[in-house]
Design a protein around this motif. Structure first.
Motif, PDB file in Angstrom:
ATOM      1  N   THR A 124       0.835  -1.199   0.000  1.00 52.35           N
ATOM      2  CA  THR A 124       0.000   0.000   0.000  1.00 52.35           C
ATOM      3  C   THR A 124       0.869   1.248   0.000  1.00 52.35           C
ATOM      4  O   THR A 124       0.574   2.223  -0.694  1.00 52.35           O
ATOM      5  CB  THR A 124      -0.939   0.003   1.217  1.00 52.35           C
ATOM      6  OG1 THR A 124      -1.728  -1.192   1.206  1.00 52.35           O
ATOM      7  CG2 THR A 124      -1.851   1.215   1.210  1.00 52.35           C
ATOM      8  N   ARG A 141       2.224   1.722  -3.487  1.00 51.22           N
ATOM      9  CA  ARG A 141       1.158   2.117  -4.410  1.00 51.22           C
ATOM     10  C   ARG A 141       0.759   3.573  -4.197  1.00 51.22           C
ATOM     11  O   ARG A 141       0.535   4.319  -5.157  1.00 51.22           O
ATOM     12  CB  ARG A 141      -0.047   1.195  -4.222  1.00 51.22           C
ATOM     13  CG  ARG A 141      -1.158   1.443  -5.239  1.00 51.22           C
ATOM     14  CD  ARG A 141      -2.203   0.346  -5.185  1.00 51.22           C
ATOM     15  NE  ARG A 141      -2.855   0.245  -3.894  1.00 51.22           N
ATOM     16  CZ  ARG A 141      -2.650  -0.739  -3.019  1.00 51.22           C
ATOM     17  NH1 ARG A 141      -1.779  -1.700  -3.297  1.00 51.22           N
ATOM     18  NH2 ARG A 141      -3.281  -0.761  -1.866  1.00 51.22           N
ATOM     19  N   ARG A 142       0.670   4.005  -2.945  1.00 51.85           N
ATOM     20  CA  ARG A 142       0.291   5.388  -2.659  1.00 51.85           C
ATOM     21  C   ARG A 142       1.361   6.362  -3.159  1.00 51.85           C
ATOM     22  O   ARG A 142       1.044   7.391  -3.750  1.00 51.85           O
ATOM     23  CB  ARG A 142       0.089   5.582  -1.158  1.00 51.85           C
ATOM     24  CG  ARG A 142      -1.020   4.752  -0.537  1.00 51.85           C
ATOM     25  CD  ARG A 142      -2.393   5.136  -1.013  1.00 51.85           C
ATOM     26  NE  ARG A 142      -2.750   6.507  -0.661  1.00 51.85           N
ATOM     27  CZ  ARG A 142      -3.930   7.035  -0.920  1.00 51.85           C
ATOM     28  NH1 ARG A 142      -4.873   6.332  -1.527  1.00 51.85           N
ATOM     29  NH2 ARG A 142      -4.195   8.283  -0.579  1.00 51.85           N
ATOM     30  N   ARG A 184       3.543   5.891  -5.583  1.00 52.66           N
ATOM     31  CA  ARG A 184       3.572   5.884  -7.046  1.00 52.66           C
ATOM     32  C   ARG A 184       2.335   6.532  -7.662  1.00 52.66           C
ATOM     33  O   ARG A 184       2.335   6.859  -8.852  1.00 52.66           O
ATOM     34  CB  ARG A 184       3.720   4.446  -7.549  1.00 52.66           C
ATOM     35  CG  ARG A 184       5.156   3.925  -7.422  1.00 52.66           C
ATOM     36  CD  ARG A 184       5.245   2.474  -7.791  1.00 52.66           C
ATOM     37  NE  ARG A 184       6.641   2.038  -7.915  1.00 52.66           N
ATOM     38  CZ  ARG A 184       7.042   0.783  -7.803  1.00 52.66           C
ATOM     39  NH1 ARG A 184       6.147  -0.176  -7.546  1.00 52.66           N
ATOM     40  NH2 ARG A 184       8.318   0.467  -7.926  1.00 52.66           N
ATOM     41  N   SER A 185       1.299   6.719  -6.858  1.00 51.89           N
ATOM     42  CA  SER A 185       0.080   7.343  -7.389  1.00 51.89           C
ATOM     43  C   SER A 185       0.269   8.830  -7.649  1.00 51.89           C
ATOM     44  O   SER A 185      -0.549   9.454  -8.328  1.00 51.89           O
ATOM     45  CB  SER A 185      -1.082   7.149  -6.403  1.00 51.89           C
ATOM     46  OG  SER A 185      -0.904   7.951  -5.235  1.00 51.89           O
ATOM     47  N   ARG A 186       1.320   9.403  -7.083  1.00 50.52           N
ATOM     48  CA  ARG A 186       1.590  10.831  -7.241  1.00 50.52           C
ATOM     49  C   ARG A 186       3.012  11.000  -7.769  1.00 50.52           C
ATOM     50  O   ARG A 186       3.972  10.780  -7.050  1.00 50.52           O
ATOM     51  CB  ARG A 186       1.426  11.548  -5.900  1.00 50.52           C
ATOM     52  CG  ARG A 186       1.396  13.051  -5.984  1.00 50.52           C
ATOM     53  CD  ARG A 186       0.112  13.547  -6.614  1.00 50.52           C
ATOM     54  NE  ARG A 186      -1.075  13.089  -5.910  1.00 50.52           N
ATOM     55  CZ  ARG A 186      -1.648  13.752  -4.898  1.00 50.52           C
ATOM     56  NH1 ARG A 186      -1.129  14.891  -4.471  1.00 50.52           N
ATOM     57  NH2 ARG A 186      -2.743  13.279  -4.343  1.00 50.52           N
ATOM     58  N   ARG A 187       3.136  11.391  -9.023  1.00 54.57           N
ATOM     59  CA  ARG A 187       4.462  11.547  -9.620  1.00 54.57           C
ATOM     60  C   ARG A 187       5.092  12.846  -9.133  1.00 54.57           C
ATOM     61  O   ARG A 187       4.477  13.909  -9.166  1.00 54.57           O
ATOM     62  CB  ARG A 187       4.356  11.556 -11.141  1.00 54.57           C
ATOM     63  CG  ARG A 187       5.691  11.662 -11.850  1.00 54.57           C
ATOM     64  CD  ARG A 187       5.497  11.472 -13.336  1.00 54.57           C
ATOM     65  NE  ARG A 187       6.762  11.606 -14.056  1.00 54.57           N
ATOM     66  CZ  ARG A 187       6.912  11.371 -15.350  1.00 54.57           C
ATOM     67  NH1 ARG A 187       5.871  10.981 -16.072  1.00 54.57           N
ATOM     68  NH2 ARG A 187       8.096  11.518 -15.929  1.00 54.57           N
ATOM     69  N   VAL A 213      -1.747  11.746   0.295  1.00 58.97           N
ATOM     70  CA  VAL A 213      -1.121  10.492  -0.127  1.00 58.97           C
ATOM     71  C   VAL A 213      -0.951   9.573   1.073  1.00 58.97           C
ATOM     72  O   VAL A 213      -1.447   8.439   1.094  1.00 58.97           O
ATOM     73  CB  VAL A 213       0.240  10.765  -0.808  1.00 58.97           C
ATOM     74  CG1 VAL A 213       0.933   9.447  -1.173  1.00 58.97           C
ATOM     75  CG2 VAL A 213       0.044  11.612  -2.056  1.00 58.97           C
ATOM     76  N   ASN A 242       8.352   7.955  -9.623  1.00 61.75           N
ATOM     77  CA  ASN A 242       8.112   7.014 -10.712  1.00 61.75           C
ATOM     78  C   ASN A 242       9.373   6.252 -11.114  1.00 61.75           C
ATOM     79  O   ASN A 242       9.308   5.319 -11.921  1.00 61.75           O
ATOM     80  CB  ASN A 242       7.527   7.738 -11.927  1.00 61.75           C
ATOM     81  CG  ASN A 242       8.487   8.748 -12.520  1.00 61.75           C
ATOM     82  OD1 ASN A 242       9.068   9.562 -11.802  1.00 61.75           O
ATOM     83  ND2 ASN A 242       8.651   8.732 -13.842  1.00 61.75           N
TER      84      ASN A 242
END
Length: 292
Positions: A155, A158-159, A161-164, A176, A201
């Motif tokens: 998690t 994933r969190r 990587r959800s915000r570049r 985030v 990223n």
């Protein structure tokens, strides 16, 4: 700025001293700090403190207020950069405070003569107090991502990587992951041996796993040092445990290199070149390209 460990420690400190006590009155001294007006602060007179906790970096004091529909009220506070909570065993005077005088934004008086002040130093007044029947009614709480200490590795990765963006900035975005601010993000990245300007990223699975472990290690250790301390001692306790943040020019405790910083308009970050950037200094982003 108080971050997750300090807010958790303040909640624990209040839990020991205030839970079960009745509120005599609440005095609002800085009207700009109070962000809600229904229910009004006067509705807390006679209420009983039933619990304390936190949501990310928000402090939550729960009260049983008979005069409020539903009975439960939450006094939710974001201390911002220069805010703090001062617990008083007694107050020098029973006279109400005069609005606009001094650093006190709000005072809560309890039935045993004790209580606490929410204060804010400096000229930038950003401390925010909310009186709500549900914590989710506070916009900042409603937007919070999962608590950073409550997520597993997958998690966490994933969190992020959800915000570049640069890992330093993304790690401190409360939407985030909730709880990390400027100081502890420096400490976490130093422990993980990552540049604060590394792009989310581009981080590998292994780097994100190390970063997750470093986050848990740094914050858990800070919580253990902080919980049990008096509110007045928490700032000093925080500073004593920092290895790079606020230590520009001092030797890194790991490798001995000098800690460097990068300054921004209203903040700065600290890092160790040897531990985090392969010996290369990071350039001020306002002047030249960043070193990643």
């Amino acid at each position: 700025m108080p971050e997750l460990p300090e807010v958790q420690a303040l909640a624990a400190y209040l839990r020991e001293r205030a839970v079960g006590r009745r509120v005599e009155r609440v005095e609002v001294c800085a009207i700009n700090a109070l962000k809600t007006y229904d229910p009004p602060p006067s509705a807390l007179a006679g209420s009983v403190v039933t619990a304390t906790g936190r949501h990310g970096k928000f402090l939550d004091v729960t009260l049983d207020a008979a005069g409020v529909t539903g009975g439960e009220v939450h006094l939710v506070t974001h201390l911002a950069r220069a805010g703090w909570l001062h617990y008083r065993e007694s107050f020098p005077s029973a006279a109400p405070l005069k609005p606009g005088k001094g650093p006190i934004a709000l005072r809560v008086r309890l039935d045993d003569g004790s209580g606490f002040d929410l204060t804010e130093a400096g000229t930038q007044k950003k401390l925010a107090v909310y009186l709500v029947t549900e914590p989710g009614q506070v916009p900042g709480v409603a937007r919070l991502g999962p608590d950073v200490l409550a997520v597993d590795r997958d998690t966490f990765a994933r969190r992020l990587r959800s915000r570049r963006g640069q890992v330093k900035g993304v790690l401190t975005e409360q939407e985030v992951l909730a709880g990390v601010g400027n100081a502890y993000s420096d400490e976490i990245l130093h422990t993980a041996r990552l540049s604060p300007f590394a792009s989310t990223n581009r981080l590998t699975d292994d780097q994100l796993a190390v970063l997750h472990d470093a986050t848990r290690q740094v914050l858990t250790a800070a919580v253990e040092r902080s919980v049990g301390q008096r509110a007045a001692e928490l700032k000093g306790e925080k500073r004593s445990g920092l290895r790079v943040h606020g230590r520009t020019g001092l030797p890194c405790p790991v490798c001995g290199d000098h800690v460097k910083d990068v300054s921004f308009a209203d903040s700065s970050l600290q890092y160790c070149p040897t531990c985090q950037t392969r010996g290369r200094p990071l350039a001020d982003r306002r002047l030249s390209r960043l070193v990643r």
